[in-house]
Design a protein around this motif. Structure first.
Motif, PDB file in Angstrom:
ATOM      1  N   THR A   8       0.847  -1.190   0.000  1.00  0.00           N
ATOM      2  CA  THR A   8       0.000   0.000   0.000  1.00  0.00           C
ATOM      3  C   THR A   8       0.879   1.235   0.000  1.00  0.00           C
ATOM      4  O   THR A   8       1.803   1.340   0.792  1.00  0.00           O
ATOM      5  CB  THR A   8      -0.921   0.016   1.238  1.00  0.00           C
ATOM      6  N   TYR A  22      -7.820   4.841  -5.825  1.00  0.00           N
ATOM      7  CA  TYR A  22      -7.282   5.421  -4.612  1.00  0.00           C
ATOM      8  C   TYR A  22      -8.414   5.486  -3.601  1.00  0.00           C
ATOM      9  O   TYR A  22      -9.532   5.848  -3.946  1.00  0.00           O
ATOM     10  CB  TYR A  22      -6.700   6.816  -4.896  1.00  0.00           C
ATOM     11  N   ARG A  30     -13.835   5.622  -2.837  1.00  0.00           N
ATOM     12  CA  ARG A  30     -12.910   5.249  -3.901  1.00  0.00           C
ATOM     13  C   ARG A  30     -12.902   6.304  -5.005  1.00  0.00           C
ATOM     14  O   ARG A  30     -13.952   6.755  -5.455  1.00  0.00           O
ATOM     15  CB  ARG A  30     -13.333   3.897  -4.479  1.00  0.00           C
ATOM     16  N   TYR A  32     -11.085   7.022  -8.865  1.00  0.00           N
ATOM     17  CA  TYR A  32     -10.352   6.378  -9.955  1.00  0.00           C
ATOM     18  C   TYR A  32      -9.764   7.435 -10.881  1.00  0.00           C
ATOM     19  O   TYR A  32     -10.469   8.349 -11.309  1.00  0.00           O
ATOM     20  CB  TYR A  32     -11.269   5.459 -10.763  1.00  0.00           C
ATOM     21  N   LYS A  52      -5.013   5.865   0.129  1.00  0.00           N
ATOM     22  CA  LYS A  52      -4.243   4.619   0.038  1.00  0.00           C
ATOM     23  C   LYS A  52      -4.381   4.131  -1.398  1.00  0.00           C
ATOM     24  O   LYS A  52      -5.424   4.281  -2.025  1.00  0.00           O
ATOM     25  CB  LYS A  52      -4.770   3.542   0.977  1.00  0.00           C
ATOM     26  N   ASN A  53      -3.323   3.501  -1.887  1.00  0.00           N
ATOM     27  CA  ASN A  53      -3.322   2.959  -3.227  1.00  0.00           C
ATOM     28  C   ASN A  53      -2.884   1.511  -3.139  1.00  0.00           C
ATOM     29  O   ASN A  53      -1.823   1.221  -2.599  1.00  0.00           O
ATOM     30  CB  ASN A  53      -2.350   3.767  -4.094  1.00  0.00           C
ATOM     31  N   ASN A  54      -3.698   0.594  -3.653  1.00  0.00           N
ATOM     32  CA  ASN A  54      -3.346  -0.821  -3.650  1.00  0.00           C
ATOM     33  C   ASN A  54      -2.913  -1.289  -5.032  1.00  0.00           C
ATOM     34  O   ASN A  54      -2.933  -2.478  -5.310  1.00  0.00           O
ATOM     35  CB  ASN A  54      -4.524  -1.668  -3.163  1.00  0.00           C
ATOM     36  N   ASN A  55      -2.519  -0.369  -5.915  1.00  0.00           N
ATOM     37  CA  ASN A  55      -2.141  -0.718  -7.270  1.00  0.00           C
ATOM     38  C   ASN A  55      -0.698  -1.206  -7.368  1.00  0.00           C
ATOM     39  O   ASN A  55      -0.317  -1.757  -8.386  1.00  0.00           O
ATOM     40  CB  ASN A  55      -2.301   0.496  -8.200  1.00  0.00           C
TER      41      ASN A  55
END
Length: 56
Positions: A8, A22, A30, A32, A52-55
């Motif tokens: 993250t 995000y 969320r 995008y 937070k970014n889970n990409n």
């Protein structure tokens, strides 16, 4: 680190973090970004500025 571990990254409104989803730290909403050069706006639900970014 195992292949199932999520990394993250924290980002702030105004940054250009790239394409992806995000999630607002304050409310979980969320956002995008479709274009990699777009700036991340404040949360449209609560105006939070930390995401937070889970990409990764």
């Amino acid at each position: 680190m195992s292949k199932n571990t999520w990394r993250t990254k924290m980002v702030t409104a105004g940054e250009k973090p790239g394409i992806g989803f995000y999630f607002c730290v304050q409310c979980g909403h969320r956002v995008y970004l479709e274009i990699g050069t777009d700036r991340l706006p404040p949360c449209t639900k609560c105006l939070g500025t930390e995401f937070k970014n889970n990409n990764a």
